[in-house]
Design a protein around this motif. Structure first.
Motif, PDB file in Angstrom:
ATOM      1  N   VAL A 136       0.834  -1.198   0.000  1.00 26.61           N
ATOM      2  CA  VAL A 136       0.000   0.000   0.000  1.00 26.61           C
ATOM      3  C   VAL A 136       0.869   1.247   0.000  1.00 26.61           C
ATOM      4  CG1 VAL A 136      -1.924  -1.131   1.183  1.00 26.61           C
ATOM      5  CG2 VAL A 136      -0.199   0.077   2.522  1.00 26.61           C
ATOM      6  N   TYR A 137       0.304   2.322  -0.522  1.00 24.50           N
ATOM      7  CA  TYR A 137       1.014   3.591  -0.458  1.00 24.50           C
ATOM      8  C   TYR A 137       0.070   4.681   0.015  1.00 24.50           C
ATOM      9  CZ  TYR A 137      -0.917   4.977  -5.078  1.00 24.50           C
ATOM     10  OH  TYR A 137      -1.743   5.307  -6.127  1.00 24.50           O
ATOM     11  N   TYR A 138       0.665   5.727   0.565  1.00 21.75           N
ATOM     12  CA  TYR A 138      -0.105   6.825   1.153  1.00 21.75           C
ATOM     13  C   TYR A 138       0.512   8.133   0.702  1.00 21.75           C
ATOM     14  CZ  TYR A 138      -1.967   9.990   4.736  1.00 21.75           C
ATOM     15  OH  TYR A 138      -2.570  11.037   5.380  1.00 21.75           O
ATOM     16  N   PHE A 139      -0.322   9.006   0.155  1.00 20.94           N
ATOM     17  CA  PHE A 139       0.146  10.318  -0.302  1.00 20.94           C
ATOM     18  C   PHE A 139       0.110  11.292   0.870  1.00 20.94           C
ATOM     19  CE2 PHE A 139      -0.737  14.567  -2.002  1.00 20.94           C
ATOM     20  CZ  PHE A 139       0.345  14.715  -2.845  1.00 20.94           C
ATOM     21  N   SER A 140       1.275  11.725   1.294  1.00 22.04           N
ATOM     22  CA  SER A 140       1.373  12.576   2.482  1.00 22.04           C
ATOM     23  C   SER A 140       1.702  14.020   2.128  1.00 22.04           C
ATOM     24  CB  SER A 140       2.455  12.042   3.417  1.00 22.04           C
ATOM     25  OG  SER A 140       2.599  12.883   4.548  1.00 22.04           O
ATOM     26  N   GLN A 141       1.031  14.916   2.836  1.00 28.37           N
ATOM     27  CA  GLN A 141       1.378  16.334   2.788  1.00 28.37           C
ATOM     28  C   GLN A 141       1.657  16.803   4.223  1.00 28.37           C
ATOM     29  OE1 GLN A 141       1.035  19.096  -0.014  1.00 28.37           O
ATOM     30  NE2 GLN A 141       2.032  17.280  -0.826  1.00 28.37           N
ATOM     31  N   ALA A 142       2.202  15.900   5.015  1.00 29.57           N
ATOM     32  CA  ALA A 142       2.538  16.231   6.398  1.00 29.57           C
ATOM     33  C   ALA A 142       3.607  17.315   6.421  1.00 29.57           C
ATOM     34  CB  ALA A 142       3.043  14.990   7.133  1.00 29.57           C
ATOM     35  N   VAL A 143       3.478  18.243   7.374  1.00 27.60           N
ATOM     36  CA  VAL A 143       4.459  19.318   7.489  1.00 27.60           C
ATOM     37  C   VAL A 143       5.227  19.255   8.812  1.00 27.60           C
ATOM     38  CG1 VAL A 143       3.262  20.875   5.918  1.00 27.60           C
ATOM     39  CG2 VAL A 143       2.687  20.912   8.356  1.00 27.60           C
ATOM     40  N   THR A 144       4.924  18.254   9.634  1.00 23.85           N
ATOM     41  CA  THR A 144       5.654  18.030  10.888  1.00 23.85           C
ATOM     42  C   THR A 144       5.834  16.527  11.057  1.00 23.85           C
ATOM     43  OG1 THR A 144       3.678  17.816  12.288  1.00 23.85           O
ATOM     44  CG2 THR A 144       4.579  20.053  11.963  1.00 23.85           C
ATOM     45  N   THR A 145       6.781  16.152  11.909  1.00 20.38           N
ATOM     46  CA  THR A 145       6.970  14.731  12.199  1.00 20.38           C
ATOM     47  C   THR A 145       5.755  14.165  12.918  1.00 20.38           C
ATOM     48  OG1 THR A 145       8.170  15.299  14.235  1.00 20.38           O
ATOM     49  CG2 THR A 145       9.489  14.885  12.252  1.00 20.38           C
ATOM     50  N   GLU A 146       5.083  14.994  13.704  1.00 20.21           N
ATOM     51  CA  GLU A 146       3.872  14.534  14.401  1.00 20.21           C
ATOM     52  C   GLU A 146       2.780  14.167  13.397  1.00 20.21           C
ATOM     53  OE1 GLU A 146       6.422  16.623  17.138  1.00 20.21           O
ATOM     54  OE2 GLU A 146       5.552  17.289  15.224  1.00 20.21           O
ATOM     55  N   GLU A 147       2.620  14.982  12.366  1.00 24.14           N
ATOM     56  CA  GLU A 147       1.630  14.658  11.335  1.00 24.14           C
ATOM     57  C   GLU A 147       2.039  13.396  10.579  1.00 24.14           C
ATOM     58  OE1 GLU A 147      -0.524  18.887  10.146  1.00 24.14           O
ATOM     59  OE2 GLU A 147       0.860  17.955   8.726  1.00 24.14           O
ATOM     60  N   ALA A 148       3.328  13.224  10.326  1.00 24.56           N
ATOM     61  CA  ALA A 148       3.798  12.021   9.637  1.00 24.56           C
ATOM     62  C   ALA A 148       3.499  10.769  10.455  1.00 24.56           C
ATOM     63  CB  ALA A 148       5.290  12.131   9.358  1.00 24.56           C
ATOM     64  N   GLN A 149       3.693  10.856  11.755  1.00 25.23           N
ATOM     65  CA  GLN A 149       3.373   9.733  12.635  1.00 25.23           C
ATOM     66  C   GLN A 149       1.871   9.463  12.638  1.00 25.23           C
ATOM     67  OE1 GLN A 149       5.132  11.349  16.159  1.00 25.23           O
ATOM     68  NE2 GLN A 149       7.155  10.460  15.751  1.00 25.23           N
TER      69      GLN A 149
END
Length: 276
Positions: A136-149
């Motif tokens: 699976v893949y996920y398109f991320s637009q996280a702008v912090t490590t907290e959002e990435a987690q």
């Protein structure tokens, strides 16, 4: 007045000599004012290994590539999302597809809200019922490590009902000049990607980072992504991906055609060492 002047000149001369012999450097190191060569070496991260693929071993027919050099062999796969609509997975497998990468969801590039891909569940069910292994893949637009987690944990919650044999992938791409990640530095993008991969790896899945050859080369520090993190490079070159660093999967076409899917689909080559 002459004696003090001579003494001053003598002290200046002594200082210059000690500086040239490294005495002052040693003192500075003792006082912690300057890093030693040893401490600098400890902080250095090993560079990304170069790939050892021999592209003369790449062959293709009807737009589908295969690779075999006696050390590595390949599997042919596709990646899909809601853009492909309803997929007939039995027909896909019968057409020779050996694995599929399925989009689980995405974080909005302006809103920052997390969304499930509209066809995720149908694709996971269909591929599993057809006996086709998936990642699976996920398109991320996280702008912090907290959002990435948060992204990673969301993906883990989504996939828990299905077997996932292939990697769980972090996909960050620039969409426009005003998307959420537009102002992130290379260091920030690297930290965000690595944070996602740590959560995935700790859950027992294989983490992977997707990107174009230029994005992987210029927009993150690949060597800082973390141990065990694999790379999926997108490069639509005809002869080879034109990417010298180590990677496991190559997305080589966005205009593939497979039975069971209306319209174009991405073609991928999975490269793995031959078990002996």
């Amino acid at each position: 007045m002459r004696r003090p002047l001579r003494r001053l000149l003598f002290l200046i001369l002594v200082f210059v000599i000690l500086t040239q012999t490294g005495f002052c450097t040693a003192v500075a190191q003792k006082l912690g004012l300057q890093k030693t060569a040893e401490s600098t070496a400890e902080a250095t991260v090993d560079p990304v290994p170069l790939n050892t693929y021999t592209w003369s071993s790449l062959s293709g027919e009807n737009g589908r590539y295969s690779y075999h050099d006696g050390i590595y062999t390949s599997l042919f796969g596709i990646d899909v999302s809601a853009h492909q609509g309803t997929v007939d997975w039995a027909a896909v497998k019968a057409d020779g597809v050996q694995f599929a990468m399925i989009r689980a969801g995405y974080r909005g590039y302006e809103s920052g809200q997390i969304h499930e891909d509209d066809c995720f569940r149908a694709n996971m069910d269909g591929a599993s019922q057809a006996g086709l292994p998936v990642g699976v893949y996920y398109f991320s637009q996280a702008v912090t490590t907290e959002e990435a987690q948060e992204d990673a944990q969301w993906v883990l919650n989504e996939i828990q009902s299905w077997p996932v044999a292939y990697p769980v992938v972090f996909d960050m791409e620039a969409v426009s000049d005003h998307d959420r990640i537009a102002d992130l530095s290379v260091d920030q993008k690297t930290e965000i990607a690595a944070a996602f991969c740590v959560v995935i790896q700790e859950a027992g899945y294989v983490p992977m980072i997707y990107g174009s050859a230029s994005w992987l080369h210029n927009d993150i520090h690949m060597e800082q992504a973390g141990d065990g993190v694999q790379f999926w490079v997108a490069s639509y070159q005809q002869a080879d991906p034109q990417f010298r660093y180590e990677f496991t999967m190559w997305q080589y076409s966005s205009e593939g055609s497979v039975k069971g899917i209306d319209g174009n689909v991405d073609f991928n080559l999975w490269l793995e060492k031959i078990q002996k």
